[in-house]
Design a protein around this motif. Structure first.
Motif, mmCIF file in Angstrom:
data_model
loop_
_atom_site.group_PDB
_atom_site.id
_atom_site.type_symbol
_atom_site.label_atom_id
_atom_site.label_comp_id
_atom_site.label_asym_id
_atom_site.label_seq_id
_atom_site.Cartn_x
_atom_site.Cartn_y
_atom_site.Cartn_z
ATOM 1 N N UNK A 1 -13.828 -32.500 11.620
ATOM 2 C CA UNK A 1 -15.168 -32.246 12.709
ATOM 3 C C UNK A 1 -16.178 -31.498 12.297
ATOM 4 N N UNK A 2 -17.117 -31.553 13.207
ATOM 5 C CA UNK A 2 -18.129 -30.506 13.172
ATOM 6 C C UNK A 2 -17.502 -29.691 14.091
ATOM 7 N N UNK A 3 -17.784 -28.289 13.679
ATOM 8 C CA UNK A 3 -17.019 -27.125 13.570
ATOM 9 C C UNK A 3 -17.759 -25.856 13.163
ATOM 10 N N UNK A 4 -17.717 -24.641 13.729
ATOM 11 C CA UNK A 4 -18.112 -23.342 13.554
ATOM 12 C C UNK A 4 -17.045 -23.150 12.925
ATOM 13 N N UNK A 5 -16.906 -21.947 11.587
ATOM 14 C CA UNK A 5 -15.648 -21.660 11.202
ATOM 15 C C UNK A 5 -15.106 -20.493 12.383
ATOM 16 N N UNK A 6 -15.112 -20.583 12.932
ATOM 17 C CA UNK A 6 -14.384 -19.508 13.657
ATOM 18 C C UNK A 6 -13.776 -20.004 14.601
ATOM 19 N N UNK A 7 -14.113 -21.295 14.677
ATOM 20 C CA UNK A 7 -13.618 -22.465 15.665
ATOM 21 C C UNK A 7 -12.308 -23.277 15.346
ATOM 22 N N UNK A 8 -11.619 -22.505 13.553
ATOM 23 C CA UNK A 8 -10.949 -23.473 12.871
ATOM 24 C C UNK A 8 -9.176 -23.112 13.953
ATOM 25 N N UNK A 9 -9.036 -21.656 13.200
ATOM 26 C CA UNK A 9 -7.512 -21.680 14.111
ATOM 27 C C UNK A 9 -7.585 -22.085 15.220
ATOM 28 N N UNK A 10 -8.095 -22.259 16.105
ATOM 29 C CA UNK A 10 -8.052 -23.207 17.525
ATOM 30 C C UNK A 10 -8.358 -24.756 16.932
ATOM 31 N N UNK A 11 -9.265 -25.274 17.113
ATOM 32 C CA UNK A 11 -9.280 -26.723 16.600
ATOM 33 C C UNK A 11 -7.641 -27.207 16.055
ATOM 34 N N UNK A 12 -7.548 -26.770 14.791
ATOM 35 C CA UNK A 12 -6.556 -26.991 13.859
ATOM 36 C C UNK A 12 -5.038 -26.471 14.481
ATOM 37 N N UNK A 13 -5.066 -26.697 15.441
ATOM 38 C CA UNK A 13 -3.996 -26.381 15.843
ATOM 39 C C UNK A 13 -2.887 -27.429 16.068
ATOM 40 N N UNK B 1 -11.648 -11.134 11.668
ATOM 41 C CA UNK B 1 -10.506 -12.130 10.976
ATOM 42 C C UNK B 1 -10.264 -13.714 12.047
ATOM 43 N N UNK B 2 -9.863 -14.191 11.866
ATOM 44 C CA UNK B 2 -9.719 -15.731 12.183
ATOM 45 C C UNK B 2 -8.811 -16.327 12.640
ATOM 46 N N UNK B 3 -8.759 -15.419 13.925
ATOM 47 C CA UNK B 3 -7.221 -15.868 14.613
ATOM 48 C C UNK B 3 -7.782 -16.013 15.902
ATOM 49 N N UNK B 4 -6.263 -16.887 16.032
ATOM 50 C CA UNK B 4 -6.049 -18.080 17.346
ATOM 51 C C UNK B 4 -5.999 -16.983 18.225
ATOM 52 N N UNK B 5 -6.254 -17.725 19.487
ATOM 53 C CA UNK B 5 -6.196 -16.708 21.025
ATOM 54 C C UNK B 5 -4.466 -15.878 21.263
ATOM 55 N N UNK B 6 -3.789 -16.755 20.635
ATOM 56 C CA UNK B 6 -2.252 -16.786 20.921
ATOM 57 C C UNK B 6 -1.165 -15.636 19.894
#
Length: 447
Positions: free
Chosen positions: A246-258, A310-315
């Motif tokens: 995927x094309x992702x912003x690094x800050x999106x990795x935690x949510x997108x790769x769930x 740090x890049x942490x998912x919302x939950x």
């Protein structure tokens, strides 16, 4: 890790190193080595004597202290502790690697093109002789293997891992997009900067469609090759043969790769994938960086870390840990010293043939066509798409490893969308690469 402490008991021993291949990686290693007191580049081998001489002269190295040859058969009398194979040519790399092990030299395999085909058997051969076979720091396989090892040893549960592609997608304030040396106005990606009400699949599909409209690739052979080496080292597997990329912003990795069950892209755990980093012009690059996703065991701690940036998912259930750079030969001395002084790898400890890098046609090919490398930088063939599939025996009816297929002539017409099998090709079975692959299949019982 305090590397001064790690190497403290090795004294003043100097590691004598041979370097085969003086391209970008080799040249950067040669330049860096002169600043490392206990590392000596004693031999350089390259088929281009002018390039070899130019690289040595550029570093100011004393040419009287470096043996320079065009063929490793002419280097039999040179005493080496470690050999660095950096040609990028899989057939050459396999032959040079086998020769180094036979000569009692530790082997640092930079040429991932050989590692993905026969790395496990070269590792097994080296281990049987008390030698080290290893991937190299400065390139993504060793860096990601190291990051995963660090996480495991501090008790983190790794859910997924991967790398960023080699070049960022850089979005300008005017919606222009830059990739490598290409500049495209009106990319349409500004409107897709935020996910808003879309699912991650919808957002990444939309971004990929924009990139495709601009003629920009999101999948390249080197990324698959490198991650295939990591799969063989770690036992993690691709989520699908063609990856998600995927094309992702690094800050999106935690949510997108769930997991997809939790709204992300991945079907399960222990997965390997690649993403294409999307950033603005004033943001730091992630190009070629490596990352892991870990499960957060303590919500309070990970929430605190999220508050610190740090890049942490919302939950707080998933966090991303990463190394956003790879420094080519500048980092390689750590691998060479670890092998030569400590007898340990910086890469895999017990690699096995878990996956093969193979090729699927995306156009019709005619009998008689040769699958020649068309992009020397990426070592890939136009018209072939990379995939990672479960490893199978090198046999006529089975998909052919990508770097045993390159250079071979087709025996038959092959329509678009077809996995290239060994039986479709006039494969040169006289190479060390082909012989070692057969030996690897037998050694590991690949069916």
């Amino acid at each position: 890790m305090n590397f001064d402490a790690l190497f403290a008991k090795t004294g003043n021993k100097v590691v004598r190193c041979g370097l085969v291949g003086i391209g970008d990686f080799g040249a950067s290693l040669l330049a860096q080595a002169k600043h490392v007191p206990n590392l000596k580049i004693a031999l350089i081998c390259d088929r281009d004597p002018a390039r070899m001489a130019e690289s040595v002269a550029a570093t100011g190295a004393d040419t009287t202290e470096i043996v320079m040859v065009q063929d490793m058969d002419d280097a039999d009398g040179v005493q080496l502790d470690v050999l660095v194979e950096a040609t990028g040519n899989p057939a050459t790399a396999a032959a040079v690697g086998e020769q180094a092990i036979d000569r009692g030299q530790h082997l640092v395999m930079v040429s991932k093109e050989a590692a993905i085909v026969v790395g496990p058997i070269l590792h097994a051969r080296a281990s049987a002789k008390g030698l080290v076979y290893t991937e190299v720091e400065g390139d993504q396989p060793s860096l990601l293997i190291g990051l995963m090892s660090w996480a495991r040893n501090i008790g983190l549960d790794i859910r997924a891992a991967g790398k960023s592609s080699e070049y960022d997608f850089v979005l300008g304030p005017d919606d222009s997009l830059t990739w490598r040396n290409q500049h495209h106005p009106n990319s349409g990606l500004t409107a897709l900067w935020e996910r808003n009400a879309m699912s991650w699949q919808e957002l990444t599909d939309a971004r990929e469609a924009r990139a495709a409209n601009l003629g920009l690739p999101t999948r390249t052979v080197p990324d698959f090759c490198e991650m295939g080496v990591v799969v063989n080292a770690s036992g993690f597997t691709p989520d699908r043969p063609e990856f998600h990329t995927p094309i992702l912003r690094p800050t999106e990795l935690a949510e997108a790769f769930k997991r997809s069950a939790d709204g992300g892209l991945l079907a399960g755990d222990r997965r390997i994938d690649v993403f294409n980093s999307l950033r603005r012009t004033d943001e730091a690059s992630f190009a070629g960086g490596v990352f892991i996703l870990v499960n957060g065991h303590d919500d309070k701690t990970w929430s605190l870390l999220r508050d610190k940036g740090h890049i942490v998912a919302n939950d707080a259930g998933v966090a991303v840990l990463y190394n956003p750079q790879h420094l080519l030969g500048i980092e390689a001395p750590i691998t060479i010293l670890a092998a030569g002084l400590l007898g340990i790898p910086t890469g895999a400890t017990h690699p096995k043939p878990v996956v093969d890098l193979v090729a699927r046609t995306d156009r019709d090919f005619a009998a008689g066509e040769r699958l020649a490398i068309t992009d020397a930088h990426h070592h890939e063939v136009a018209g072939l798409k990379p995939e990672l599939i479960p490893a199978v025996r090198f046999a006529a009816a089975n998909p052919c490893p990508y770097y045993l297929a390159t250079g071979a002539q087709l025996r038959q017409d092959v329509p678009a969308g077809t996995l290239i099998t060994a039986g479709m090709l006039e494969v040169n079975m006289g190479t060390v690469l082909a012989r070692l692959r057969g030996e690897q299949d037998q050694h590991f019982g690949v069916q």
